[in-house]
Motif scaffolding. Structure first.
Motif, PDB file in Angstrom:
ATOM      1  N   ILE A  73       0.884  -1.170   0.000  1.00 55.66           N
ATOM      2  CA  ILE A  73       0.000   0.000   0.000  1.00 55.66           C
ATOM      3  C   ILE A  73       0.925   1.224   0.000  1.00 55.66           C
ATOM      4  O   ILE A  73       1.550   1.540   0.997  1.00 55.66           O
ATOM      5  N   HIS A  74       1.021   1.881  -1.135  1.00 54.76           N
ATOM      6  CA  HIS A  74       2.016   2.950  -1.299  1.00 54.76           C
ATOM      7  C   HIS A  74       1.360   4.328  -1.333  1.00 54.76           C
ATOM      8  O   HIS A  74       0.142   4.466  -1.319  1.00 54.76           O
ATOM      9  N   THR A  83       7.570   4.106  -0.598  1.00 57.36           N
ATOM     10  CA  THR A  83       6.796   2.995  -0.028  1.00 57.36           C
ATOM     11  C   THR A  83       6.314   2.007  -1.085  1.00 57.36           C
ATOM     12  O   THR A  83       5.736   0.988  -0.745  1.00 57.36           O
ATOM     13  N   ASN A  84       6.543   2.300  -2.351  1.00 61.58           N
ATOM     14  CA  ASN A  84       6.154   1.388  -3.433  1.00 61.58           C
ATOM     15  C   ASN A  84       7.339   0.454  -3.725  1.00 61.58           C
ATOM     16  O   ASN A  84       8.018   0.571  -4.733  1.00 61.58           O
ATOM     17  N   LEU A  85       7.568  -0.462  -2.792  1.00 60.08           N
ATOM     18  CA  LEU A  85       8.749  -1.323  -2.812  1.00 60.08           C
ATOM     19  C   LEU A  85       8.895  -2.100  -4.111  1.00 60.08           C
ATOM     20  O   LEU A  85       7.914  -2.591  -4.673  1.00 60.08           O
ATOM     21  N   ARG A 132      -0.306  -4.142  -5.617  1.00 58.65           N
ATOM     22  CA  ARG A 132       0.009  -2.746  -5.292  1.00 58.65           C
ATOM     23  C   ARG A 132      -1.277  -1.933  -5.273  1.00 58.65           C
ATOM     24  O   ARG A 132      -2.145  -2.119  -6.120  1.00 58.65           O
ATOM     25  N   PHE A 133      -1.380  -1.069  -4.288  1.00 62.84           N
ATOM     26  CA  PHE A 133      -2.563  -0.226  -4.177  1.00 62.84           C
ATOM     27  C   PHE A 133      -2.095   1.168  -3.788  1.00 62.84           C
ATOM     28  O   PHE A 133      -1.327   1.338  -2.841  1.00 62.84           O
ATOM     29  N   ASN A 134      -2.586   2.168  -4.513  1.00 60.21           N
ATOM     30  CA  ASN A 134      -2.254   3.556  -4.225  1.00 60.21           C
ATOM     31  C   ASN A 134      -3.088   4.030  -3.036  1.00 60.21           C
ATOM     32  O   ASN A 134      -4.222   4.461  -3.183  1.00 60.21           O
ATOM     33  N   GLY A 135      -2.505   3.938  -1.847  1.00 58.53           N
ATOM     34  CA  GLY A 135      -3.212   4.316  -0.623  1.00 58.53           C
ATOM     35  C   GLY A 135      -3.527   5.790  -0.525  1.00 58.53           C
ATOM     36  O   GLY A 135      -4.388   6.196   0.250  1.00 58.53           O
TER      37      GLY A 135
END
Length: 191
Positions: A73-74, A83-85, A132-135
Motif C-alpha cells: 500500500i504505497h 513505499t512502493n517497494l 500494489r494499491f495507491n493508498g
C-alpha cells in the motif's frame, strides 16, 4: 493447519518499519470480547497440545507451504521508490522470513513452514503474489497511515483489506503500509 497460523502470528513485527514495537496487543485489546475469549481458550488448548511434561512435544516435521499475498500500500510513488517497494525487496523479505522459520538464523528453530508468494490469484490468473494499491486515494492514509486502537488519524485495517485483501482461507495476506499509528512495526490476528 491451525498450528501454522498460530505460529504465523510471529510475522507481526518483521516487515518494513523503522519502529520495533509489536502492535498485536493493542489491536486485540480493541477486538470483540467473544474473539478475545475464544483466543484465550484456544491459546490454552494449544499450550496443552505442544508442551508435554515441561518439554516441547515433537510435532510433524513435514514442511507446510503457505501461499502468501503481499499487498504493498504505497503513497503514489513510482514502482521501486519510497513505499512502493520493488518486487525484489518483497522477495527478500519472504526469503528472510523463510530463513527464520526454517531455523537458518541464530536463535531460531525450524518450524517446518515455508512461505511462498502465491502464483495463482483468487480468480485463477497467474501472479507473482505481490499486489500494489495507491493508498493516497484514501482520505488520511498519506498523512496517518493505518490506524489501530483508538486512533482516528489514519485509515482502518478494514478499509485496506476491503480494497486489497485476498481470501484468508486460501492465502496468508501481508500488508506493507507507510506507517501504523502508535509506532507499531506491525501486528497480526489469530485466524
Amino acid at each position: 493447519m491451525k498450528r501454522i497460523f498460530r505460529v504465523a502470528i510471529l510475522l507481526s513485527c518483521i516487515l518494513y518499519s523503522k519502529a520495533q514495537i509489536c502492535g498485536t496487543d493493542a489491536v486485540l485489546k480493541h477486538a470483540d470480547v467473544s474473539y478475545r475469549d475464544w483466543l484465550e481458550r484456544d491459546k490454552q488448548d494449544y499450550i496443552r497440545t505442544v508442551w508435554t511434561n515441561g518439554r516441547f512435544a515433537s510435532l510433524d516435521t513435514t514442511d507446510v507451504i503457505i501461499p502468501v499475498a503481499v499487498h504493498v500500500i504505497h503513497d503514489n510513488e513510482s514502482y521501486g521508490a519510497g513505499t512502493n517497494l520493488h518486487d525484489s525487496v518483497v522477495v527478500n523479505l519472504i526469503n528472510g522470513l523463510n530463513k527464520k522459520f526454517g531455523g537458518n538464523t541464530p536463535n531460531h528453530v525450524n518450524m517446518h513452514i515455508q512461505f511462498q508468494l502465491a502464483c495463482i490469484d483468487p480468480i485463477g490468473n497467474f501472479t507473482n503474489g505481490i499486489t500494489r494499491f495507491n493508498g493516497s486515494v484514501l482520505t488520511k492514509y498519506h498523512t496517518g497511515g493505518l490506524n489501530i486502537g483508538d486512533s482516528t488519524n489514519g485509515v482502518s485495517a478494514d478499509t485496506i483489506v476491503k480494497y486489497t485483501g485476498w481470501p484468508v482461507d486460501r492465502y496468508y495476506n501481508i500488508y506493507i503500509v507507510n506507517k501504523i499509528q502508535g509506532g507499531s512495526a506491525g501486528y497480526a490476528y489469530y485466524p
